[in-house]
Every structure is written in C-alpha cells, then in structure tokens.
Design a protein around this motif. Structure first.
Motif, PDB file in Angstrom:
ATOM      1  N   THR A 106      -4.935   8.200  -2.268  1.00  0.00           N
ATOM      2  CA  THR A 106      -4.525   9.029  -1.135  1.00  0.00           C
ATOM      3  C   THR A 106      -3.099   9.531  -1.312  1.00  0.00           C
ATOM      4  O   THR A 106      -2.782  10.678  -0.967  1.00  0.00           O
ATOM      5  N   TYR A 107      -2.230   8.696  -1.853  1.00  0.00           N
ATOM      6  CA  TYR A 107      -0.831   9.086  -2.043  1.00  0.00           C
ATOM      7  C   TYR A 107      -0.714  10.279  -2.986  1.00  0.00           C
ATOM      8  O   TYR A 107       0.135  11.159  -2.787  1.00  0.00           O
ATOM      9  N   GLY A 114      -3.791   2.364  -2.116  1.00  0.00           N
ATOM     10  CA  GLY A 114      -3.282   3.606  -1.550  1.00  0.00           C
ATOM     11  C   GLY A 114      -2.958   4.682  -2.563  1.00  0.00           C
ATOM     12  O   GLY A 114      -2.564   5.791  -2.192  1.00  0.00           O
ATOM     13  N   ASN A 138       0.535   4.240   0.330  1.00  0.00           N
ATOM     14  CA  ASN A 138       0.272   5.373   1.221  1.00  0.00           C
ATOM     15  C   ASN A 138       0.310   5.004   2.698  1.00  0.00           C
ATOM     16  O   ASN A 138       0.277   5.873   3.555  1.00  0.00           O
ATOM     17  N   SER A 139       0.397   3.724   3.014  1.00  0.00           N
ATOM     18  CA  SER A 139       0.306   3.294   4.408  1.00  0.00           C
ATOM     19  C   SER A 139       1.669   2.884   4.954  1.00  0.00           C
ATOM     20  O   SER A 139       2.424   2.163   4.298  1.00  0.00           O
ATOM     21  N   GLN A 170       7.691  -0.612  -0.702  1.00  0.00           N
ATOM     22  CA  GLN A 170       6.895   0.609  -0.849  1.00  0.00           C
ATOM     23  C   GLN A 170       7.721   1.726  -1.478  1.00  0.00           C
ATOM     24  O   GLN A 170       7.259   2.418  -2.395  1.00  0.00           O
ATOM     25  N   ASN A 208       0.871  -1.171   0.000  1.00  0.00           N
ATOM     26  CA  ASN A 208       0.000   0.000   0.000  1.00  0.00           C
ATOM     27  C   ASN A 208       0.909   1.222   0.000  1.00  0.00           C
ATOM     28  O   ASN A 208       1.603   1.483   0.979  1.00  0.00           O
ATOM     29  N   ARG A 266       7.038   3.907  -4.721  1.00  0.00           N
ATOM     30  CA  ARG A 266       6.878   5.352  -4.549  1.00  0.00           C
ATOM     31  C   ARG A 266       7.855   6.129  -5.429  1.00  0.00           C
ATOM     32  O   ARG A 266       7.502   7.165  -6.007  1.00  0.00           O
ATOM     33  N   LYS A 274      -2.523  12.761  -3.189  1.00  0.00           N
ATOM     34  CA  LYS A 274      -2.866  14.015  -2.514  1.00  0.00           C
ATOM     35  C   LYS A 274      -1.643  14.670  -1.877  1.00  0.00           C
ATOM     36  O   LYS A 274      -1.706  15.815  -1.423  1.00  0.00           O
ATOM     37  N   ASN A 275      -0.520  13.952  -1.831  1.00  0.00           N
ATOM     38  CA  ASN A 275       0.720  14.543  -1.323  1.00  0.00           C
ATOM     39  C   ASN A 275       1.302  15.566  -2.291  1.00  0.00           C
ATOM     40  O   ASN A 275       2.184  16.345  -1.914  1.00  0.00           O
TER      41      ASN A 275
END
Length: 421
Positions: free
Chosen positions: A333-334, A330, A261-262, A290, A259, A294, A336-337
């Motif tokens: 939501t990610y 995720g 974002n987690s 992750q 995930n 990312r 939105k960074n």
C-alpha cells in the motif's frame, strides 16, 4: 521415479548457498529437494572469498542428494549475481559469397560469435550474449532465427553482457573444486523473469537482501540494469542503529511491529534505551521507527525513479516487484504513494514445495535449462545425457520450424553461455 529431466541448480550469495533439485515433468517444475547453507560471509559483492571453503559445502549437499535419491550428480546449473553487470551493443556481418545461400545453424552461431569481438576492460569477462535482430540481405528477423532462409549476407545486432572477471572466475572455481561440471550458467535477473509468461517489455525490481536491482527488459532482452546498494539488510541495520539494539531485535520489529503504511497508534512508545552520553533514557514511538524505515524506502524509490526516467519514456511500462523487502507490513500500500509505482504486479510463486521468493531464481533457472534442451541435439541434465529422439518421445515440443523460431524468441533462449576457461 523417472529422473529424465532432473536439474540440480545452485546460487551462491554473499551470505548463503542455495541448492535445489528439481524435476521438469508435464510442463511443470517439481521440487524434490532444497537446502540453504548459511555462512558469516561466502562472498563480497559476488566475489567468492574462499572457493575451496564454499566448494566443501556444495560437495556435502551434493553427496547428500546422491545418497537420498540414489543418483550421481555430474552437472550443476549456476546462477551468477548481476552485480556490476555491464551491457554493450555490438553487430556483425557474414558474406557467404553466394546469392541464394541457405542459412544453417552453423552460420547463425558463427555470426553471433563474431559480435563478441568488442573491446572491454581487462578485468571484465563476457558472460552472455543476446542476439536480437537478424537480417538476411534486406529481410529482417527481429527476435527470431533466420534458419533455412536464403540470401548472400547475414547480419545481426547483439547485446553483450560482461561481469567482473573476479566474480565470474571465483564462482566457477567453486564448481571445479566441488568436482562438478557446469550444466549452464545464467544471471539472477534473467532467471527471475523466466518465471513470467511474458517479459517482452517490463521493468523487474528485485528488492533483495543487500541491494535493490532494477532491470529494464525490452523485446525480451535486458537493456539496462541499476544496482541500488540498499536492501532489506541495510534497512534492518539502520533500524538497529536507531534503536541501539541487536540485529535480531531490529529485524523482528521490522517484520512484526512496524507497518510502514499505517498511522494507527503512531504515538505509542514501543521501545527505549539508555543513552550513556546523556545519561538519560531515550524513548522511541512507533512513528519514530516507521519514519526510519520510510526514509530508507523513499531513498530507494528516488533512485528507481531517476533510473526509469533515464532509460525509458514509457510511463505505463509494466513493473514487476519481487524480493524480500516487499514482505514488509504495509509495503504494497505504501508504494502506491509514488505515481510511477501505483500499478505494479508481483512475481508470485505457483510451484508446490516453495513458499517464498528466495527460490524464485532457481525455479526460473530450471525452466531456462528445460527450454535450452528443447533446442539442443542432446538432452543434457544434471545426471545424464541422452539422444534427443528419446527426449522428443517423452515431452511435448514445438515441431514446425516457424513455431520453433517464435518460441525460441519468446523464451529468450538465444542467450549464449561463454566458456572462458
């Protein structure tokens, strides 16, 4: 069953062929059949490697459709990949030598055709045009047609879209070898936005399999596009190299375990492998994997941001996401960074019988073809052609001339297909 508006649409990607049979009825697309034919590689960056081979697969699907529905498919609508698409601006003027000349469809088509007289590279071919600003004398008709207006001079500004000749020719060669006529052709990004109620001013980001395409639409015209050569496939391959594992295992971890974002249980060891050089086991935590994903997403966003800063000063322009990568756990939501991507919307599907994004472009092509037929003298489908009066009696259309111009503009129907045979 009434097959009056039946459309067979297809798209040939690098690793698969997608075919749909859709019926347009009661202002909706009804999916009757869909099939994906996978391959080790049909194309290389949009160029079909062996058109005869792909044609056999397409012909087999069409034969199956003919048998299943007891019809004879004659024409297929084709989506072309917008890989290496170039966009040119052009303008043209036509003097009627008559002060109060009444503008006809023939006049409009002639001046549009004149805008195609531009210099392009020898390995390119014009595939579409978008006239966006007509004038009759001093009167402007932005994004509408000056049909029946009066004046001496008509002029128009157009956007001209070209593709590499190799992509265009090889894709159409498949239809010819499959003994299918071409119903219509459009580009994948145009097809996608036909799923939206309004695409006058927006950015479409298609997080696809082998690339991420960023398309800027302004006044319903595609003004700029950037093809970032990182997609879901490249993210999975990078993860595969990190884990020293099979592609299928990396894909499973990418879609089921990680995930982005987690940070929950980020130190948990989720995999290990034996390094033959150091003769030691290497352990990988959830955070290790992750960060690998990312980093890839961050690189894509960096390219996206640079492109948007270059092509638009509107920091609040609507941004729409679609594609395979957006389904990563995720992901929403990610994103939105990143300041520019905090308020995005998603291209959702409301068509029964379609459960994921991969069919969105072909659904859009069906809508595009229906809307083309609203303004043709003949109703042209995949199995027949008929008098327009029959079509008008069976479907709700725009009747008065003013609304036709407005509807035509809004739906971007003045894209012209160029037959470069």
């Amino acid at each position: 069953m009434n097959y009056q508006e039946l459309y067979v649409v297809c798209q040939i990607d690098d690793f698969n062929l997608k075919v749909m049979v859709n019926r347009y009825v009661n202002n909706q697309v009804q999916v009757l059949y869909k099939e994906v034919v996978d391959s080790e590689q049909f194309a290389d960056n949009g160029v079909i490697i062996n058109p005869e081979f792909v044609a056999k697969s397409l012909r087999a699907v069409i034969d199956k459709i003919n048998q299943l529905f007891k019809i004879k498919v004659e024409r297929v609508a084709l989506n072309l990949p917008s890989n290496n698409l170039k966009i040119y601006q052009s303008q043209a003027m036509l003097d009627f030598k008559e002060i109060n000349h009444q503008v006809t469809n023939s006049d409009i088509n002639q001046v549009i055709e004149m805008t195609k007289n531009i210099v392009i590279e020898t390995d390119e071919v014009i595939c579409l045009t978008k006239p966006y600003n007509f004038k009759v004398d001093s009167q402007s008709f932005p994004n509408s047609l000056p049909l029946n207006s009066q004046g001496q001079i008509i002029s128009v500004e157009s956007l001209i879209y070209s593709l590499p000749q190799a992509i265009y020719d090889s894709q159409l060669a498949v239809l010819k070898a499959a003994e299918c006529q071409l119903l219509s052709v459009t580009l994948d990004q145009f097809a996608l936005v036909f799923n939206l109620n309004n695409f006058e001013n927006l950015v479409l980001i298609d997080w696809g399999w082998n690339s991420t395409k960023v398309s800027l639409f302004s006044n319903s015209a595609l003004y700029a596009i950037n093809n970032i050569k990182i997609g879901f496939n490249q993210i999975a391959q990078t993860l595969m190299n990190k884990m020293r594992c099979s592609y299928s295992k990396a894909e499973r971890y990418l879609t089921k375990v990680i995930n982005v974002n987690s940070n929950y249980l980020s130190d948990l060891i989720v995999d290990k492998y034996f390094d033959t050089k150091t003769k030691r086991f290497v352990t990988l935590s959830k955070l290790d994997l992750q960060n690998t994903v990312r980093d890839m997403l961050d690189e894509i966003v960096e390219y996206v941001s640079a492109f948007l800063n270059e092509v638009t000063a509107d920091s609040k322009i609507e941004i729409v996401f679609t594609g395979q990568t957006i389904n990563l756990p995720g992901f929403n939501t990610y994103m939105k960074n990143f300041e520019r991507l905090q308020n995005v919307s998603y291209l959702t599907n409301s068509t029964p019988g379609v459960d994921n994004y991969e069919w969105a472009a072909l659904i859009g092509t069906t809508r595009y073809q229906h809307n083309l037929n609203l303004f043709n003298n003949i109703l042209l489908t995949s199995i027949s052609s008929s008098n327009k009066e029959l079509f008008n009696n069976a479907t709700e259309t725009v009747t008065n001339e003013e609304n036709i111009n407005e509807y035509h503009s809004h739906l971007n129907l003045n894209y012209q297909y160029n037959d470069n045979k």
